[in-house]
Motif scaffolding. Structure first.
Motif, PDB file in Angstrom:
ATOM      1  N   THR A 184     -17.315  99.507  38.906  1.00 51.81           N
ATOM      2  CA  THR A 184     -18.225  99.419  40.255  1.00 51.81           C
ATOM      3  C   THR A 184     -17.590 100.225  41.147  1.00 51.81           C
ATOM      4  O   THR A 184     -15.990 100.586  41.266  1.00 51.81           O
ATOM      5  CB  THR A 184     -17.875  97.956  40.615  1.00 51.81           C
ATOM      6  N   LEU A 185     -18.259 101.148  41.919  1.00 49.57           N
ATOM      7  CA  LEU A 185     -17.746 102.072  42.910  1.00 49.57           C
ATOM      8  C   LEU A 185     -17.644 101.222  43.929  1.00 49.57           C
ATOM      9  O   LEU A 185     -18.815 100.857  44.623  1.00 49.57           O
ATOM     10  CB  LEU A 185     -18.796 103.137  42.743  1.00 49.57           C
ATOM     11  N   LYS A 186     -16.589 101.140  44.587  1.00 49.46           N
ATOM     12  CA  LYS A 186     -16.488 100.283  45.956  1.00 49.46           C
ATOM     13  C   LYS A 186     -15.279 100.789  46.773  1.00 49.46           C
ATOM     14  O   LYS A 186     -14.332 100.726  46.443  1.00 49.46           O
ATOM     15  CB  LYS A 186     -16.330  98.890  45.697  1.00 49.46           C
ATOM     16  N   PRO A 187     -15.848 101.444  48.152  1.00 49.06           N
ATOM     17  CA  PRO A 187     -17.102 101.729  48.413  1.00 49.06           C
ATOM     18  C   PRO A 187     -17.385 103.153  47.795  1.00 49.06           C
ATOM     19  O   PRO A 187     -16.631 104.007  47.431  1.00 49.06           O
ATOM     20  CB  PRO A 187     -17.050 101.962  49.800  1.00 49.06           C
ATOM     21  N   VAL A 203     -22.270 103.063  50.384  1.00 51.48           N
ATOM     22  CA  VAL A 203     -22.829 102.315  49.865  1.00 51.48           C
ATOM     23  C   VAL A 203     -21.508 101.160  49.516  1.00 51.48           C
ATOM     24  O   VAL A 203     -20.701 101.502  48.716  1.00 51.48           O
ATOM     25  CB  VAL A 203     -23.169 102.693  48.578  1.00 51.48           C
ATOM     26  N   PRO A 204     -21.410  99.774  50.063  1.00 45.91           N
ATOM     27  CA  PRO A 204     -20.237  99.229  49.927  1.00 45.91           C
ATOM     28  C   PRO A 204     -19.859  98.728  48.602  1.00 45.91           C
ATOM     29  O   PRO A 204     -18.761  98.801  48.026  1.00 45.91           O
ATOM     30  CB  PRO A 204     -20.543  97.692  50.629  1.00 45.91           C
ATOM     31  N   ARG A 205     -20.878  98.700  47.684  1.00 47.37           N
ATOM     32  CA  ARG A 205     -20.643  98.226  46.065  1.00 47.37           C
ATOM     33  C   ARG A 205     -21.751  98.701  45.178  1.00 47.37           C
ATOM     34  O   ARG A 205     -22.924  98.568  45.545  1.00 47.37           O
ATOM     35  CB  ARG A 205     -20.430  96.681  46.014  1.00 47.37           C
ATOM     36  N   LEU A 206     -21.583  99.413  44.250  1.00 44.12           N
ATOM     37  CA  LEU A 206     -22.468 100.012  43.429  1.00 44.12           C
ATOM     38  C   LEU A 206     -21.990  99.698  41.846  1.00 44.12           C
ATOM     39  O   LEU A 206     -20.913 100.357  41.500  1.00 44.12           O
ATOM     40  CB  LEU A 206     -22.720 101.600  43.573  1.00 44.12           C
ATOM     41  N   ALA A 207     -22.555  98.759  41.316  1.00 51.52           N
ATOM     42  CA  ALA A 207     -22.169  98.305  39.964  1.00 51.52           C
ATOM     43  C   ALA A 207     -22.674  99.154  38.939  1.00 51.52           C
ATOM     44  O   ALA A 207     -23.513 100.300  39.058  1.00 51.52           O
ATOM     45  CB  ALA A 207     -22.764  97.086  39.842  1.00 51.52           C
TER      46      ALA A 207
END
Length: 938
Positions: free
Chosen positions: A704-707, A816-820
């Motif tokens: 997960t890319l966060k953020p 983007v706060p969170r990109l699964a």
């Protein structure tokens, strides 16, 4: 005159292969040329001063203050007094310098200084050097017979631009053209600006000794081929026989020296050299400065320029050999077969022997070849073919003094032995070895040849970086007869590419006396580019000239098709959008792309593009990195294409690119695929000042890319004084923008669209070392991440003062706060330009409204909906049609609206096979209905 066209030459070296590097350049030195309309030199330099200060240029020097001014009696002559050399910080990006200097309105071009290389092909020391093989090239080119007609004349001087030359060698000592008007006494006796230039000049080290090098081999060897003393009972005989030569060192013999080949060409032309030899060069790196120098020597000064075509064993452009007004010479062996190492191309004029050529060696110490000044050897390379042609040119000039340089070149071409094409070994090189192998005897025997030559190729509309699929082109030409009169001359244009069609291809030039011209300006050739063209395709056109008495000749011109960017220009803003997320230009030299301008202004943006990051070490972009380099994070999946009109705008652009998945070897990647879309409007008025850009980001990693930060970097250089800009933030419009506080002509900025948070980081490009983001040593991944992350605070919203401004950049960002894993998210921006701040803010409102406007619903046929899946597709596309529709014809259209596929489907639908289509965006349409959908071919 050789045909050269900026269309291809300006960029082809960069486009040929991904990651292909161009020729090396001199760090910290640029060359520019003032516009003829700039007025006096003082006025032009005055207009440049603010930009030079902003670029931290430490000097600007007129390169050729004593060069001859253009002569109306010599059409096409150039003014080299308008050329200046700049000393700038080695870290300065060329794109930055170009943008700021061109924005002054007084500069024609800005370029690096390229470093070219000698074209020596090392030879096995055990090569056969028996008497039977010595100087076989004199027999093969019939030099012995030529000397029965003329042995040349000591008044014909050949400028040898090369490495250091051992002029004390027994073959050369009495062949040097000494300048008795300036003996060695510490004074500039002849007032030419060079002190004691008695035996030539060392331009690479700026002194009067062109033997200033420990190893003087290459220059000595090439000089001995052209000017080795004949009839002295020693060693060898130069082709030029009685001709003299002028030693001009252009390669440094010290670490502090630098390549100076083009300065030497001007010197040779200004000092009476009737022939100039250049046994050096480099692949690619077209330069208008270098072309200007060659034009000056050939046209202003009437010198014959001869250059080695290179030892590349490939079909490439090689400079200076591929410039206009230069004879390009490749090499053959003792059997007239193409030498294994030799460059071949349709740009070659003729060939000469270049394998195992007998030479004076030029070593400073005793070797196996003999003591200093009496040593001989054998060598190979196009470096040793070119001097034979230079020597032949000197003989022709002595035999026929009435011929111009252009006519001498024609005489050498037309008298070459074309019979070499009949050899089986040359079967694969038909048309790629020029007119054949040099025949000196035929060249000097008499003036019995004909040659008409196309000397001008003017493409319109002018597209400096190439033509897009579907374009139509006009081509106006001028043909000049150089030798004996030609009757009934017809020029037929033929395309050798399936992607470029000639629609009007015949030009009747009629009867032409010697040196007369004809043009087809009133009815130019017409061409059409195919609707689908592979990326960066070079299309070759053939001029086929036919006249009375069996006269036939061919010339070639190349055109670049489908360059790797599109231009969005429906409104007031004209912006190049590339396939790798860049704005304005795709490369650090600003050669690929047409930039960003407003209503035909000079370039406003020196560099711009997308930035993505999740940490200081995981950053993806295609922007500047360390000085002179670009990060290569992004690579193209689907080339950017333009659709006009698009579903939402008058022009739309679509493309897909991605960075590499992060792993142990590539820890700095983010791991995303990006679908980019650009939109441009012709109306209403406020939208004409908007280019809307949105990016769909898909996480390709297992994490997960966060953020995930996303932003646009913009290095604005607004007209007037590019170093007098300020960067500001408009929180209401969510827009970072720049302007000139003292004389604002344009306001330009980037706005974040949609509900996501907005960040702004304004950068003073001239800030000192120690600043958190210091661009003086490049733009590191950590600095890019910092600009994205810290833009959400309040500390970096402004750069530059209203009192004097500065050179500024901005990073406008969102997150983007969170990109699964496997998920996608869209971020959107608007590029805005307007004459006033109020109009810029109005454009921001128009951009917001355009982004929020829903896509008009597609009317659905009675009986239900229809579907396309999978979308995107890698080939097979299932089309589900409303049952009530019955059998239907379905068309697939490309981004230009041209039908690329059509199929009849039964009631309820069926499958389409898109596997043969190139990757990109397409429109699927059901004929006879309003059913239209977009599909992406991956």
């Amino acid at each position: 005159m050789r045909l050269f066209y900026t269309l291809l030459g300006f960029v082809c070296w960069l486009l040929a292969l991904p990651g292909l590097a161009g020729p090396p350049t001199v760090p910290g030195r640029l060359v520019l040329k003032l516009h003829a309309e700039a007025g006096s030199a003082a006025a032009g330099l005055g207009a440049l001063r603010p930009a030079l200060a902003a670029l931290h240029a430490t000097s600007i020097t007129q390169k050729f203050p004593l060069s001859q001014l253009p002569n109306t009696e010599r059409p096409g002559s150039v003014n080299l007094r308008q050329v200046y050399e700049l000393t700038v910080p080695a870290s300065l990006a060329l794109a930055k310098a170009r943008a700021q200097l061109l924005a002054t309105g007084v500069v024609e071009y800005v370029e690096p200084l390229y470093i070219r290389e000698p074209q020596y092909q090392p030879n096995d020391p055990l090569a056969d050097s028996t008497a039977a093989n010595n100087q076989y090239h004199l027999r093969l080119t019939q030099a012995y017979r030529a000397w029965d007609f003329t042995k040349g004349d000591t008044s014909i001087v050949i400028g040898m631009t090369d490495t250091g030359i051992r002029y004390t060698h027994e073959e050369l000592l009495h062949q040097v053209k000494y300048n008795y008007a300036d003996p060695i006494n510490g004074k500039d006796d002849d007032g030419d600006g060079y002190v004691d230039n008695f035996r030539g000049w060392d331009f690479s080290n700026n002194n009067n000794d062109p033997m200033y090098e420990a190893y003087t081999g290459h220059g000595t060897q090439a000089s001995s081929i052209v000017a080795g003393q004949a009839d002295n009972g020693k060693g060898l005989a130069g082709v030029g026989f009685k001709s003299k030569f002028l030693p001009l060192q252009v390669f440094p013999g010290t670490p502090t020296g630098s390549f100076a080949g083009y300065e030497a060409i001007v010197y040779a032309a200004d000092h009476g050299c009737r022939v100039i030899n250049m046994s050096w060069g480099g692949a690619g790196g077209y330069s208008r400065f270098e072309q200007d120098v060659c034009t000056y020597a050939a046209v202003n000064r009437d010198a014959v320029l001869v250059a080695a075509a290179g030892n590349t064993s490939g079909d490439i452009l090689f400079y200076p050999a591929s410039y206009d007004h230069v004879l390009s010479v490749s090499a053959t062996d003792a059997t007239d077969s193409k030498a294994s190492f030799a460059t071949y191309s349709r740009r070659i004029d003729l060939v000469a022997p270049g394998v195992n050529i007998a030479i004076a060696y030029g070593r400073p110490t005793t070797t196996a070849a003999g003591p200093p000044d009496t040593d001989y050897w054998h060598g190979s390379g196009t470096s040793f073919a070119a001097p034979q042609v230079a020597g032949a040119a000197a003989l022709v000039r002595a035999r026929f003094p009435q011929l111009t340089a252009e006519q001498v070149m024609a005489q050498l071409r037309r008298t070459a032995d074309a019979s070499i094409y009949a050899l089986a070994a040359n079967g694969n090189y038909q048309g790629y070895l020029g007119t054949g192998r040099l025949n000196i005897a035929r060249a000097v025997a008499g003036l019995s040849q004909r040659e008409a030559r196309v000397v001008r190729s003017a493409f319109s509309p002018v597209q400096p970086a190439g033509y897009a699929p579907g374009d139509t082109i006009r081509l106006a030409t001028t043909v000049r007869n150089l030798l004996l009169p030609v009757g009934g001359l017809t020029v037929t244009l033929r395309s050798l590419s399936p992607y470029l069609t000639v629609r009007r291809g015949t030009f009747a030039a009629g009867n032409l006396a010697t040196l007369n011209e004809a043009s087809n300006d009133a009815a130019p050739f017409r061409l059409a580019v195919a609707g689908t063209v592979p990326l960066n395709t070079t299309a070759t056109l053939n001029y086929h000239l036919v006249g009375d008495n069996g006269y036939v000749s061919d010339q070639y011109v190349d055109v670049l098709l489908n360059p790797d960017y599109v231009q969005l220009d429906a409104g007031n803003i004209s912006l190049s959008l590339t396939s790798r997320g860049n704005l304005a230009y795709d490369d650090p030299t600003a050669a690929v792309g047409r930039g960003l301008s407003y209503r035909g202004s000079t370039p406003l943006l020196s560099e711009g593009g997308l930035l993505l990051a999740t940490s200081p070490t995981r950053v993806a972009d295609h922007l500047r990195a360390s000085p002179g380099t670009v990060r290569q994070s992004f690579f193209t999946l689907a080339q950017v294409r333009r659709l006009a009109p698009g579903p939402r705008a008058d022009q739309e652009a679509r493309g897909v690119f991605r960075d590499s998945l992060p792993d142990a070897k590539l820890p700095r990647s983010v791991g995303v695929r990006v679908r980019q879309r650009g939109q441009s409007w012709a109306s209403p008025a406020a939208r004409r000042n908007v280019i809307l850009l949105d990016y769909s980001l898909r996480n390709l990693t297992a994490d997960t890319l966060k953020p995930l930060y996303a932003g646009l970097f913009a290095d604005w250089d607004l007209p007037g004084e590019a170093a007098r800009n300020v960067a500001r933030w408009d929180s209401v419009s969510r827009m970072g923008y720049c302007y000139d506080p003292l004389a604002p002509r344009f306001y330009a900025g980037v706005q974040v669209l949609g509900p996501r948070p907005t960040g702004i980081y304004s950068i003073d490009n001239a800030a000192p070392v120690g600043t958190p983001i210091y661009l003086g040593d490049g733009f590191s991944p950590a600095e890019k991440y910092l600009a994205l992350r810290d833009g959400f605070g309040r500390a970096h919203r402004q750069a530059g003062t209203d009192a004097q401004g500065s050179d500024v950049s901005q990073v406008v960002s969102t997150l983007v706060p969170r990109l699964a894993p496997g998920d996608s998210a869209t971020v959107a921006f608007a590029v805005l330009v307007a004459p006033t701040l109020a109009e810029l803010q109005a454009a921001a409102k128009a951009a917001t409204a355009a982004y929020q406007q829903p896509l008009a619903a597609v009317p659905v046929a009675a009986g239900g909906t229809w579907q396309l899946y999978p979308n995107p597709t890698t080939g097979r596309l299932h089309v589900a049609l409303p049952a009530s529709l019955g059998p239907a014809t379905v068309q697939v259209l490309d981004a230009l609206g041209q039908t690329v596929s059509s199929a009849g489907l039964p009631s309820g639908g069926g499958e389409l096979d898109l596997a043969s289509l190139s990757r990109g965006l397409y429109i699927v349409r059901v004929v006879g209905t309003s059913l239209v959908q977009r599909v992406v071919r991956e």
